[in-house]
Every structure is written in structure tokens, then in C-alpha cells.
Design a protein around this motif. Sequence first.
Motif, short mmCIF file in Angstrom:
data_model
loop_
_atom_site.label_atom_id
_atom_site.label_comp_id
_atom_site.label_asym_id
_atom_site.label_seq_id
_atom_site.Cartn_x
_atom_site.Cartn_y
_atom_site.Cartn_z
N TYR A 289 0.81 -1.22 0.00
CA TYR A 289 0.00 0.00 0.00
C TYR A 289 0.85 1.27 0.00
O TYR A 289 0.36 2.33 -0.41
N ASP B 271 -6.19 0.26 9.09
CA ASP B 271 -7.35 1.12 9.36
C ASP B 271 -7.00 2.58 9.12
O ASP B 271 -7.78 3.34 8.52
N ASN C 184 -6.43 3.26 5.36
CA ASN C 184 -7.66 3.26 4.56
C ASN C 184 -8.42 4.58 4.64
O ASN C 184 -9.16 4.93 3.72
N GLU D 186 -9.18 5.48 0.87
CA GLU D 186 -10.58 5.61 0.48
C GLU D 186 -11.05 7.06 0.52
O GLU D 186 -11.69 7.55 -0.42
N PRO E 221 -10.30 -0.17 -0.65
CA PRO E 221 -9.67 -0.33 0.67
C PRO E 221 -8.63 -1.44 0.67
O PRO E 221 -8.71 -2.39 -0.10
N ILE E 222 -7.66 -1.30 1.56
CA ILE E 222 -6.64 -2.32 1.75
C ILE E 222 -7.24 -3.46 2.56
O ILE E 222 -7.93 -3.21 3.55
N ASP E 223 -6.97 -4.68 2.16
CA ASP E 223 -7.50 -5.85 2.84
C ASP E 223 -6.45 -6.38 3.83
O ASP E 223 -5.34 -6.73 3.43
N VAL E 224 -6.79 -6.42 5.10
CA VAL E 224 -5.86 -6.86 6.14
C VAL E 224 -5.39 -8.29 5.90
O VAL E 224 -4.19 -8.59 6.00
N GLU E 225 -6.31 -9.18 5.57
CA GLU E 225 -5.93 -10.58 5.39
C GLU E 225 -4.98 -10.75 4.20
O GLU E 225 -4.08 -11.59 4.23
N GLU E 226 -5.19 -9.94 3.18
CA GLU E 226 -4.29 -9.98 2.02
C GLU E 226 -2.89 -9.53 2.42
O GLU E 226 -1.88 -10.14 2.03
#
Length: 430
Positions: free
Chosen positions: A109, A169, A172, A176, A183-188
Motif C-alpha cells: 500500500y 485502518d 484506509n 478511500e 480499501p486495503i485488505d488486512v488478510e491480504e
Amino acid sequence: MLTAITGINWGDEGKGRMVDLLSQEYDIVVRYQGGNNAGHTVKNERGKFVLNLLPSGILRPEVVCVMGNGMVIDPQHLDGEITKLREQGIQISPANLKISDRATITMPYHVAQDGLEEARLSKTGAQFGSTKRGIAYVYGDKYMKKTLRMGDLLHLDEAVKKRLVTMVDSKNLVMEGSYGAAPIDVEEMWAWLQKYAAIFKDYVCDAGAYLDKADREGKKILFEAQLGALRDVDFGIYPYTTSSNVIGAYAPIGAGIPGHKLDNSIGIMKAYSSCVGDGPFTAELAMTEEEKHYLREAGHEYGAATGRPRRVGPIDLVASRYGVFCQGCDEVALTLLDVLDYMEKVPVVKAYKLSDGSITDRFPMGEALDTAQPVVEYLPGWHCDITAARKWEDLPKAAQDYILYLEQAVGCKITYISVGAEREAYIHRT
């Protein structure tokens, strides 16, 4: 013995080539700042190598390379760089590459935000000429305490994941809210960290303790910088700088041994000027577009990290003298002298004319630099091929006179003279 090799101009001075040459005399080579926005090109008997993150000493199997705590490291890019070097026959393992557990991780990111912001700025012509590798954004997050470090890869537990959630968080809100991006995905991001933890866990260590022990044992350590003094975040052409300290005085700090002191500082100075990115660059005003085209082609002046054509001009003695001062140079290595072989007369920028009409040989800042005009002097060219020269006596007198002129102008002895891209194409003035 602690020696720093640093650039004294805008970067792209040929530091990688000189580190590759001089590393034969050292046990350890350390990169102490910056990230994969660096582009060091090295040619030797094994081929041509482009290095972004790895220290240039990695091309010598007997040398141990260290990536210091002052660096920002993109593990994905590093993995790709190592893979490519291995394909070229370079052996890399935890035995000859050590990564500081305190070095900061560049996340995907950060790279995405860099591209989004540069695109936003370009709409108004206010862009910085970023390499879009996320460097400014990871350093910014580092100082806001919103990053992970390479040592965190050794224990990706719930505490680390909790920190990642907090960081994502926060990011984002920007991605966003400001850019309208997905949004950035935490799990990714967590899966991404786990992937590179498996790859680099054996390389990560307490680099400071390793270097401290090596220094006490009498090992010779060479510090390698990225970019040049005029890109230093404090002493460069701010805000058109990198986001870290490139000066030699920072080398022990960024390496992990802040209490140690340099024994020698070697500044790398190009025989002419080049620059990637936006910002004041007085030297380019000293040449016509046609003259700059010939110089760019003669020097193959295209960014190793980006492929972008570099801005070029004559050597700038005002900027170079300032760079020697910033780097505390004990000696200077002059690179790419052979590029000037085609010139009948060689221009040099010896002073600046400021907007009030005054002439100065001191490097200014702010508006004075933005509006400065070059005061140019022409020296006789040698107009012959010098690439076979290996001794001072092999150089034509005009080339010798040019070197002696530069030496006096910047106030530092020129001890190395590069006359070609190959490892052995240089002169050592003892």
C-alpha cells in the motif's frame, strides 16, 4: 577500518561501480539508507548487473553484505532481485547477506499510495518526479510509528497482526477518503507478510551486533549510499529530495553501529552533471537541447531504476563543492570521464548568477537556487579515446588539466578516475 562511499551530486554518479571496484579490499559492504528507488549498474567480467536494494558488494562472493536499519525494504522486490541475480550466477545466502531486524518494511500500500499521489500532483504540474516505489510513504509512516520491521517477520503473532490492523485502518482513511481507492485488505496484507517471512527469516538478524563485532575484530567495512548529497532530506534541494539521510555521517547510524566513527569518506563525482526527477538543476541551463542530447546519448543517461531519460549538463562546481563539504570527503573518485571524449571543448559551471545580478560560488537554497543562472567556462577537450588509460601518464594533457582544475575547484584530492564501465577501467592516483 570504516569507509563510506557517497555521492556528492544528485545521484547516479557511479557509486555502484566504485563500490564493486573497491569492495575487493573490504570484508563487509553495508547499505545504510534508502530503498529500491536506487539504481546501481555494475559491469564486470561476469556481465551487467542492475541493483536496486542489494549492496553492490554482493557481486563478490568473498564479501558479506548487510542491509542496515536505515533502509526501507520491499521484500517482494528484494525476492525478485535476488532471483534475477541467481539466474545470472550470483550466489546469495544467509552466509553472505544479512538483513537488519530493524530495517523498515515497505508494504504494497505504500507503493500504491505513491502512485496515487504522484498522479494527483501531476494534474497541477506539482509532481516530485517520484520513482513510485513507495519510499516517501514508508519513511513517513516510519516516523509516525505506523510500520513493521523486518524483525517482525520472525514472529508473526497476534500482537503483530493487531498492529497491522491498526495501520491498515489508518491507511484506509487516506486511500478511500482522499483518493477514492479500493480499501486495503488486512488478510491480504497478512498473507503477503507470511509469504516473505518464509523466504527471508534466515537472513534477518541483529546487524548492529554483527557489525560491532566485526569492527572490533579488525574487519574492513565499506558503507554504500544511495543517491547523492543534493538529494539528502536535510541538506539537499528540499523538497525535491529523497526521504532519508544519504550523507556519510549517517552511515554508522543507518548501519546499526551509531557509536562508531568513519575513518574515511570517498565522494563520487561525475565528470558532468545528471539528474532524475524535478527540482532546480542549474547545470542543464548551460547547454542547448542539441548539446544535452549528445551528452545524454554518450553517457547512456537513462535511470537504472526507472528507465527515464536523465536531465544532463556540464559539471557543476558550485554544487560539487557543496557536496564535498556535506560528505566530509577525504578523497574523490571521478567517474565517466570517458563520456567527454567527443567534446572539442568542455564546459564547466564555475559560479551562479543570482536574480539580483550578484555572482556566487556558494550553493544557495530556496528562491535563489530556483532562479540561479550558470556562469560557464570552457576548457580544452582532449577529443580522443581514453578508455585504455590505466595510468595517469596515459591520459592526454587536456584530460589531466581538466582533472587538476576540478580538484582545485572542489577542494579535495581526486584519487580514482573512471575511464570506462568495466571493473578494470580506472586509474588510481596514489
